[in-house]
Design a protein around this motif. Structure first.
Motif, PDB file in Angstrom:
ATOM      1  N   VAL A 159      -2.072  14.342  48.434  1.00 11.09           N
ATOM      2  CA  VAL A 159      -1.033  14.337  47.729  1.00 11.09           C
ATOM      3  C   VAL A 159      -1.066  15.497  46.677  1.00 11.09           C
ATOM      4  CG1 VAL A 159       0.896  13.014  46.168  1.00 11.09           C
ATOM      5  CG2 VAL A 159      -0.589  11.786  48.040  1.00 11.09           C
ATOM      6  N   ARG A 160      -0.144  16.277  46.914  1.00 12.79           N
ATOM      7  CA  ARG A 160      -0.166  17.503  45.925  1.00 12.79           C
ATOM      8  C   ARG A 160       0.850  17.380  45.010  1.00 12.79           C
ATOM      9  NH1 ARG A 160       1.268  22.370  49.270  1.00 12.79           N
ATOM     10  NH2 ARG A 160      -0.868  22.027  50.041  1.00 12.79           N
ATOM     11  N   GLN A 161       0.375  17.426  43.651  1.00  9.11           N
ATOM     12  CA  GLN A 161       1.379  17.371  42.609  1.00  9.11           C
ATOM     13  C   GLN A 161       1.934  18.906  42.369  1.00  9.11           C
ATOM     14  OE1 GLN A 161      -0.223  15.287  38.942  1.00  9.11           O
ATOM     15  NE2 GLN A 161      -1.790  14.919  40.210  1.00  9.11           N
ATOM     16  N   LEU A 162       3.369  18.975  41.602  1.00  4.50           N
ATOM     17  CA  LEU A 162       3.866  20.059  41.587  1.00  4.50           C
ATOM     18  C   LEU A 162       3.790  20.338  40.030  1.00  4.50           C
ATOM     19  CD1 LEU A 162       7.120  20.021  43.788  1.00  4.50           C
ATOM     20  CD2 LEU A 162       5.049  20.901  44.214  1.00  4.50           C
ATOM     21  N   PRO A 163       3.349  21.641  39.706  1.00  5.98           N
ATOM     22  CA  PRO A 163       3.270  22.173  38.317  1.00  5.98           C
ATOM     23  C   PRO A 163       4.722  22.061  37.765  1.00  5.98           C
ATOM     24  CG  PRO A 163       2.813  23.876  39.794  1.00  5.98           C
ATOM     25  CD  PRO A 163       3.123  22.752  40.754  1.00  5.98           C
ATOM     26  N   PRO A 164       4.814  22.112  36.471  1.00  3.33           N
ATOM     27  CA  PRO A 164       6.112  22.000  35.586  1.00  3.33           C
ATOM     28  C   PRO A 164       6.666  23.264  35.966  1.00  3.33           C
ATOM     29  CG  PRO A 164       4.206  22.199  34.202  1.00  3.33           C
ATOM     30  CD  PRO A 164       3.614  21.881  35.309  1.00  3.33           C
ATOM     31  N   GLN A 165       8.047  22.908  35.879  1.00  2.00           N
ATOM     32  CA  GLN A 165       8.588  24.332  35.946  1.00  2.00           C
ATOM     33  C   GLN A 165       8.715  25.257  34.567  1.00  2.00           C
ATOM     34  OE1 GLN A 165      12.439  24.118  37.380  1.00  2.00           O
ATOM     35  NE2 GLN A 165      12.610  26.140  37.409  1.00  2.00           N
ATOM     36  N   ILE A 166       8.530  26.498  34.749  1.00  3.52           N
ATOM     37  CA  ILE A 166       8.591  27.428  33.914  1.00  3.52           C
ATOM     38  C   ILE A 166       9.756  27.898  33.467  1.00  3.52           C
ATOM     39  CG2 ILE A 166       7.552  29.616  33.401  1.00  3.52           C
ATOM     40  CD1 ILE A 166       5.125  28.602  35.277  1.00  3.52           C
ATOM     41  N   THR A 167      10.374  27.809  32.037  1.00  6.25           N
ATOM     42  CA  THR A 167      11.587  28.214  31.898  1.00  6.25           C
ATOM     43  C   THR A 167      11.618  29.692  31.211  1.00  6.25           C
ATOM     44  OG1 THR A 167      11.403  26.778  30.128  1.00  6.25           O
ATOM     45  CG2 THR A 167      12.464  26.026  31.734  1.00  6.25           C
ATOM     46  N   GLY A 168      10.679  29.975  30.462  1.00  5.44           N
ATOM     47  CA  GLY A 168      10.742  31.041  29.799  1.00  5.44           C
ATOM     48  C   GLY A 168       9.393  31.929  29.511  1.00  5.44           C
ATOM     49  N   LEU A 169       9.401  33.086  28.931  1.00  4.30           N
ATOM     50  CA  LEU A 169       8.600  33.846  28.534  1.00  4.30           C
ATOM     51  C   LEU A 169       8.346  33.413  27.034  1.00  4.30           C
ATOM     52  CD1 LEU A 169       6.295  35.632  29.285  1.00  4.30           C
ATOM     53  CD2 LEU A 169       7.625  37.569  28.799  1.00  4.30           C
ATOM     54  N   TYR A 170       6.978  33.084  26.388  1.00  2.00           N
ATOM     55  CA  TYR A 170       7.029  33.000  25.105  1.00  2.00           C
ATOM     56  C   TYR A 170       6.604  34.427  24.327  1.00  2.00           C
ATOM     57  CZ  TYR A 170       4.518  31.010  20.894  1.00  2.00           C
ATOM     58  OH  TYR A 170       4.384  30.836  19.443  1.00  2.00           O
ATOM     59  N   GLY A 171       7.606  34.748  23.514  1.00  2.64           N
ATOM     60  CA  GLY A 171       7.393  36.203  22.553  1.00  2.64           C
ATOM     61  C   GLY A 171       7.194  37.130  23.910  1.00  2.64           C
TER      62      GLY A 171
END
Ligand SMILES: Cc1cc2nc3c(=O)[nH]c(=O)nc-3n(C[C@H](O)[C@H](O)[C@H](O)COP(=O)(O)OP(=O)(O)OC[C@H]3O[C@@H](n4cnc5c(N)ncnc54)[C@H](O)[C@@H]3O)c2cc1C
Length: 464
Positions: free
Chosen positions: A324-336
């Motif tokens: 079972v492969r988990q999915l990484p969290p969704q990335i929503t923005g670049l920090y600075g």
């Protein structure tokens, strides 16, 4: 490639050379004015990166070395400290050996009180097949690694050095010339761009991958460029309950990792080819974030032969479905404005020591960041060199006693070389989407995932 690398691993035995038993503390600046007009020290550390300053810290804290007069010289301006409100983009994944060193130096409590993120699980998977591996302790009771910012690490080590009058740190001190101990002289000497010069019983080259000290040693140095850049960035995450997982995906032409930094921030290391790196750096923020999410989520066409073989492996290993492969969290923005890049290469010095000189960190060995091991190996050097110098001192030998320095070299070669070859091998293995190679690496990964002793072995190696 493996064969061509082997020549850089020199034989682990060395003729013994006795350089005397005089303790360096007998010498003063006055009676060695020829060797260093501006001062004579027991040890000069060339380079104040993470390994250089932690060597100063470990020497200061070692009871057998705590009286030694140490000068640390670094070309860069004085350290400005960490920013309480802003996360820096230069982060490291550190293992348990590094934590032990930080505890020894006294910096660990400060690091923890500022900020550090534990990693409770790692998931590594291949975009070209279903192969995947996860590392975690049973029921997640322990941490697999930690993610720490360079500035927090450096701040915490420097804080420990403050009370020690015998440790002098000079910034804006670019070294122009290194003269190593030769027949007829007992000391090494460094000259700064400003013209000042200093001498020491032992010079330690902690001056990074292009080490001037190493060049002066005339040691064989095997180096190759991966023609890749490591793109680093700090990114914001969407909804994420527990950001304690480190993710790494091998893509057909690159490898991307996402390391937890805080509850809602993670750090990216994307090792990729120069043209792709340039493209990624030029993308506007939204397109860059899309590219990162795609890198983790995009489905690639699977090779049917590889799929069939993987099915057979699963049957043999008695695992009825793909892992079972988990999915990484969704990335929503670049920090600075946190995107930056570093060239990636491999380098290994055939000798880590010579008369009156020793190398640590990237000056001795440089590896691809895909396993997050470069600095951890450098910290291993720091611990080992400190212990060796303490032993030499305790036994009544000089700090530059070559027999003792050779012990340091032998111990580190034994540990560093297999890891360097392993990481380089992985880099090569994952640089292609040729079916036989994809098949071989996928089977290897799958077997490691399903055979507990094998997995434990690799987990211990990675965790230190
Ligand atoms: C993208 C990327 C990600 C990485 N991630 C990880 C990770 O997660 N975990 C990990 O363990 N490792 C990681 N590494 C590896 C790690 O960054 C290096 O191994 C580490 O920074 C080397 O430290 P160092 O102190 O040996 O050398 P450096 O950091 O290169 O320091 C050398 C110092 O010497 C000084 N210097 C050089 N020449 C002179 C001179 N002539 N005179 C005076 N001073 C001089 C420089 O100013 C510098 O301060 C990563 C590397 C990259 C590129």
């Amino acid at each position: 490639m493996f064969c061509s690398l082997k020549y850089c691993i020199r034989t682990l035995s060395k003729p013994s050379v006795l350089t005397g038993v005089r303790n360096c503390s007998q010498f003063t600046e006055q009676n060695h004015s020829n060797f260093g007009k501006n001062g004579h020290f027991d040890i000069i550390i060339v380079g104040g990166g993470a390994t250089g300053i932690s060597l100063a810290g470990a020497i200061a804290k070692n009871p057998k070395l705590s009286e030694k007069k140490v000068l640390l010289l670094d070309a860069s301006p004085s350290f400005k400290g960490y920013n309480e409100n802003v996360y820096s983009n230069r982060v490291y994944s550190i293992n348990h050996n590094t934590v032990e060193l930080m505890k020894y130096i006294g910096a660990w409590d400060t690091i923890k009180s500022i900020r550090i993120r534990p990693v409770k699980q790692m998931q590594v998977w291949d975009a070209c097949s279903d192969a995947l591996i996860t590392f975690n302790h049973d029921n997640f009771i322990g941490d697999v690694a930690y993610v720490v910012e360079n500035d927090v690490l450096v701040h915490s080590i420097l804080k420990e050095l403050q009370p020690y009058n015998n440790i002098t740190i000079r910034n804006d001190a670019k070294i122009d010339k290194v003269i190593l101990e030769q027949d007829g002289s007992t000391y090494g000497k460094v000259q700064l761009a400003s013209g000042e010069d200093f001498s020491a019983e032992l010079l330690v080259g902690a001056d990074g991958a292009n080490s001037m000290v190493r060049k002066q040693m005339n040691a064989n140095h095997f180096a190759l460029s991966y023609n890749q850049m490591g793109l680093i960035a700090t990114v914001e995450l969407g909804e994420c309950d527990d950001n304690f997982v480190a993710w790494q995906r091998f893509l057909p032409n690159s490898v991307i990792a996402l390391l937890p930094l805080s509850e809602n921030l993670s750090s990216i290391v994307w090792s990729t080819y120069a043209k792709h790196f340039k493209h990624l750096m030029q993308l506007d923020e939204a397109d860059f974030i899309d590219a990162v999410n795609n890198a983790f989520l995009q489905k690639y066409e699977k090779n049917s032969v590889v799929e069939m073989a993987m099915g057979a492996v699963r049957t043999i290993l008695n695992t009825n479905s793909s892992v079972v492969r988990q999915l990484p969290p969704q990335i929503t923005g670049l920090y600075g404005k946190s995107r930056a890049g570093f060239p990636l290469g491999f380098g290994h010095a055939s000798s880590y020591v010579g008369r009156g000189v020793a190398l640590i960190g990237d000056a001795a060995h440089r590896i691809h960041p895909l396993a997050g091991m470069g600095l951890n190996l450098g910290f291993g050097d720091v611990k080992c060199l400190t212990e060796t110098l303490a032993k030499a001192t305790y036994n009544g030998f000089a700090l530059n006693d070559l027999n003792h320095l050779c012990e340091y070299e032998q111990q580190r070669l034994k540990l560093n070389v297999p890891i360097m070859l392993g990481v380089h091998g992985l880099q090569q293995l994952y640089s292609t989407d040729l079916s036989p190679v994809v098949l071989a690496r996928s089977i290897g990964l799958q077997i490691t995932q399903q055979v507990p002793p094998l997995k434990k072995f690799f987990m211990q190696k990675a965790m230190g």
